[in-house]
Scaffold this active site. Structure first.
Site, PDB file in Angstrom:
ATOM      1  CB  ALA A 161      -0.876  -0.016   1.236  1.00 25.11           C
ATOM      2  N   GLY A 176       0.341  -4.913   1.044  1.00 23.07           N
ATOM      3  CA  GLY A 176      -0.882  -4.928   0.243  1.00 23.07           C
ATOM      4  C   GLY A 176      -0.683  -5.563  -1.129  1.00 23.07           C
ATOM      5  CD  GLU A 188      -2.641  -7.460   3.128  1.00 27.19           C
ATOM      6  OE1 GLU A 188      -2.338  -6.286   2.828  1.00 27.19           O
ATOM      7  OE2 GLU A 188      -3.250  -7.763   4.163  1.00 27.19           O
ATOM      8  CD  GLU A 211       1.367  -5.662   5.666  1.00 26.93           C
ATOM      9  OE1 GLU A 211       2.243  -6.534   5.853  1.00 26.93           O
ATOM     10  OE2 GLU A 211       0.597  -5.676   4.691  1.00 26.93           O
TER      11      GLU A 211
HETATM   12  N1  DAK Z   1       4.616   3.110  -0.795  1.00 23.41           N
HETATM   13  C1  DAK Z   1       5.012   4.263  -1.368  1.00 23.41           C
HETATM   14  N2  DAK Z   1       6.143   4.389  -2.101  1.00 23.41           N
HETATM   15  C2  DAK Z   1       6.888   3.290  -2.243  1.00 23.41           C
HETATM   16  C3  DAK Z   1       6.529   2.031  -1.673  1.00 23.41           C
HETATM   17  C4  DAK Z   1       5.324   1.975  -0.910  1.00 23.41           C
HETATM   18  N3  DAK Z   1       4.889   0.843  -0.367  1.00 23.41           N
HETATM   19  N4  DAK Z   1       7.493   1.137  -1.988  1.00 23.41           N
HETATM   20  C5  DAK Z   1       8.404   1.794  -2.742  1.00 23.41           C
HETATM   21  N5  DAK Z   1       8.036   3.084  -2.898  1.00 23.41           N
HETATM   22  C6  DAK Z   1       8.734   4.133  -3.644  1.00 23.41           C
HETATM   23  C7  DAK Z   1       9.955   4.615  -2.898  1.00 23.41           C
HETATM   24  O1  DAK Z   1       9.590   5.586  -1.930  1.00 23.41           O
HETATM   25  C8  DAK Z   1      10.762   5.225  -4.040  1.00 23.41           C
HETATM   26  O2  DAK Z   1      10.189   6.464  -4.378  1.00 23.41           O
HETATM   27  P1  DAK Z   1      11.135   7.770  -4.613  1.00 23.41           P
HETATM   28  O3  DAK Z   1      11.861   7.959  -3.337  1.00 23.41           O
HETATM   29  O4  DAK Z   1      12.030   7.384  -5.766  1.00 23.41           O
HETATM   30  O5  DAK Z   1      10.163   8.868  -4.947  1.00 23.41           O
HETATM   31  C9  DAK Z   1      10.476   4.266  -5.198  1.00 23.41           C
HETATM   32  O6  DAK Z   1       9.265   3.589  -4.853  1.00 23.41           O
HETATM   33  C10 DAK Z   1      11.569   3.230  -5.392  1.00 23.41           C
HETATM   34  O7  DAK Z   1      11.775   2.561  -4.161  1.00 23.41           O
HETATM   35  P2  DAK Z   1      13.223   2.374  -3.502  1.00 23.41           P
HETATM   36  O8  DAK Z   1      14.145   3.468  -3.930  1.00 23.41           O
HETATM   37  O9  DAK Z   1      13.015   2.159  -2.051  1.00 23.41           O
HETATM   38  O10 DAK Z   1      13.707   1.028  -4.213  1.00 23.41           O
HETATM   39  P3  DAK Z   1      14.730  -0.040  -3.651  1.00 23.41           P
HETATM   40  O11 DAK Z   1      15.053  -0.957  -4.773  1.00 23.41           O
HETATM   41  O12 DAK Z   1      15.865   0.622  -2.941  1.00 23.41           O
HETATM   42  O13 DAK Z   1      13.889  -0.864  -2.546  1.00 23.41           O
HETATM   43  C11 DAK Z   1      11.979  -1.992  -1.674  1.00 23.41           C
HETATM   44  C12 DAK Z   1      12.824  -1.643  -2.932  1.00 23.41           C
HETATM   45  C13 DAK Z   1      10.709  -2.707  -2.165  1.00 23.41           C
HETATM   46  C14 DAK Z   1      12.764  -2.966  -0.792  1.00 23.41           C
HETATM   47  C15 DAK Z   1      11.663  -0.704  -0.905  1.00 23.41           C
HETATM   48  O14 DAK Z   1      11.102   0.250  -1.822  1.00 23.41           O
HETATM   49  C16 DAK Z   1      10.690  -0.903   0.213  1.00 23.41           C
HETATM   50  O15 DAK Z   1      11.030  -1.404   1.289  1.00 23.41           O
HETATM   51  N6  DAK Z   1       9.430  -0.470   0.006  1.00 23.41           N
HETATM   52  C17 DAK Z   1       8.423  -0.467   1.019  1.00 23.41           C
HETATM   53  C18 DAK Z   1       7.899  -1.880   1.268  1.00 23.41           C
HETATM   54  C19 DAK Z   1       6.803  -1.812   2.297  1.00 23.41           C
HETATM   55  O16 DAK Z   1       7.059  -1.650   3.486  1.00 23.41           O
HETATM   56  N7  DAK Z   1       5.583  -1.813   1.806  1.00 23.41           N
HETATM   57  C20 DAK Z   1       4.417  -1.488   2.597  1.00 23.41           C
HETATM   58  C21 DAK Z   1       3.982  -2.691   3.363  1.00 23.41           C
HETATM   59  S1  DAK Z   1       2.701  -2.224   4.451  1.00 23.41           S
HETATM   60  C22 DAK Z   1      -4.496  -0.287   4.956  1.00 23.41           C
HETATM   61  C23 DAK Z   1      -4.550  -1.614   4.623  1.00 23.41           C
HETATM   62  C24 DAK Z   1      -3.401  -2.263   4.269  1.00 23.41           C
HETATM   63  C25 DAK Z   1      -2.205  -1.589   4.262  1.00 23.41           C
HETATM   64  C26 DAK Z   1      -2.189  -0.267   4.618  1.00 23.41           C
HETATM   65  C27 DAK Z   1      -3.312   0.395   4.956  1.00 23.41           C
HETATM   66  N8  DAK Z   1      -5.697   0.395   5.304  1.00 23.41           N
HETATM   67  C28 DAK Z   1      -6.923  -0.270   5.234  1.00 23.41           C
HETATM   68  C29 DAK Z   1      -5.675   1.764   5.581  1.00 23.41           C
HETATM   69  C30 DAK Z   1      -1.034  -2.283   3.849  1.00 23.41           C
HETATM   70  C31 DAK Z   1       0.144  -1.842   4.208  1.00 23.41           C
HETATM   71  C32 DAK Z   1       1.325  -2.301   3.516  1.00 23.41           C
HETATM   72  O17 DAK Z   1       1.317  -2.695   2.386  1.00 23.41           O
END
Ligand code: DAK
Length: 257
Positions: free
Chosen positions: A66, A112, A115, A135
């Protein structure tokens, strides 16, 4: 609809929905969730579509979760409300579609994103894929069905470990866990999915839709999956697909559904 975050193509009865935010690793913001709902609804009712493939654009990510920017300042109430809405609009919606949905995991499928892949009817991964539910590292839990679908797919103990550690597994481990059905190279991913889709397309779309409903019923609380199967089985006998399928067999020809 004019999609800002998706690309959709339809060819040979296969519709491909590509989430197209490669600069953000295809992270799911609310606009993308809305568009996906519309696209899935459209494909499900489109007579030209018999199988839906879902993938992320680029060669790095399916969906990296997400969009963290969007939910960083949510209140308790908003989190609950959006989890409910998101599940109805997209995750449960996809899981319950009558048209088969195959997720093509072509890179990171996190939070997400995983998911969403788990809401699809089954998954194929590239050997570059990485999957996880990180998460808890952000102080939340999987909120789009992950605590339910991951243990259903890989078992409770493995799901507990993946969710508690927030770690990623690679494609071969996902294959061993039963989270994905096939692992191929990135170059082979779409062709592999299309090959499986072409086998599905030979079969009765009505029967496939009924089978999806019956299989899903077995995982729903308070629903007797066996009874659902009995009703769905009976329903099939009243359909043109059943007449075509049995007639084709007796006439020693291929059914034309
Ligand atoms: N959200 C927003 N931007 C993201 C992103 C994300 N999940 N994942 C990556 N990006 C963006 C990065 O910020 C970066 O943007 P800029 O800085 O260039 O503008 C761009 O994508 C490239 O990412 P990286 O530079 O970080 O790329 P790397 O190869 O270095 O790393 C990575 C890749 C996948 C390991 C890293 O990007 C990373 O750790 N990303 C986040 C993974 C993560 O934690 N995902 C979220 C999981 S929590 C909800 C229900 C469900 C959820 C939420 C709310 N509600 C009902 C309200 C679910 C939550 C989740 O999914």
């Amino acid at each position: 609809m004019n999609y800002q975050n998706l690309l959709i193509t339809t060819q040979d009865a296969i519709s491909t929905i590509t989430i197209n935010r490669p600069k953000k690793l295809n992270a799911l913001n609310s606009a993308t969730i809305q568009e996906l709902h519309h696209a899935f609804e459209h494909c499900n009712t489109d007579p030209q579509t018999r199988v839906i493939l879902l993938l992320g654009s680029g060669d790095k990510a399916f969906v990296a979760g997400a969009d963290i920017k969007e939910f960083a300042d949510f209140s308790e109430e908003k989190g609950r409300e959006l989890a409910q809405k998101g599940q109805e609009l997209l995750f449960d919606f996809v899981a319950n579609l009558e048209t088969p949905v195959i997720a093509l995991i072509n890179g990171f499928a996190l939070g997400g994103g995983l998911e969403l892949a788990m809401a699809a009817h089954f998954r194929i991964a590239s050997d570059t894929a990485k999957m996880g539910l990180p998460e808890v590292s952000l102080g939340v839990i999987p909120g789009y069905g992950g605590t339910q679908r991951l243990p259903q797919l890989i078992g409770k103990g493995r799901a507990m470990e993946m969710i508690m550690t927030g770690g990623m597994i690679d494609a071969s481990q996902a294959m061993e866990y039963g989270l994905v059905n096939h692992v191929v190279t990135l170059d082979e991913l779409v062709d592999c999915a299309k090959g499986i889709a072409s086998k599905i397309i030979k079969n009765s779309p009505n029967a496939i839709g009924q089978a999806i409903g019956a299989i899903n019923a077995g995982f729903e609380d308070g629903i007797d999956g066996f009874q659902k199967e009995i009703n769905a089985f009976g329903h099939c006998f009243g359909t043109p697909d059943f007449i075509e399928g049995t007639t084709a067999f007796l006439e020693k020809r291929k059914a034309n559904f």
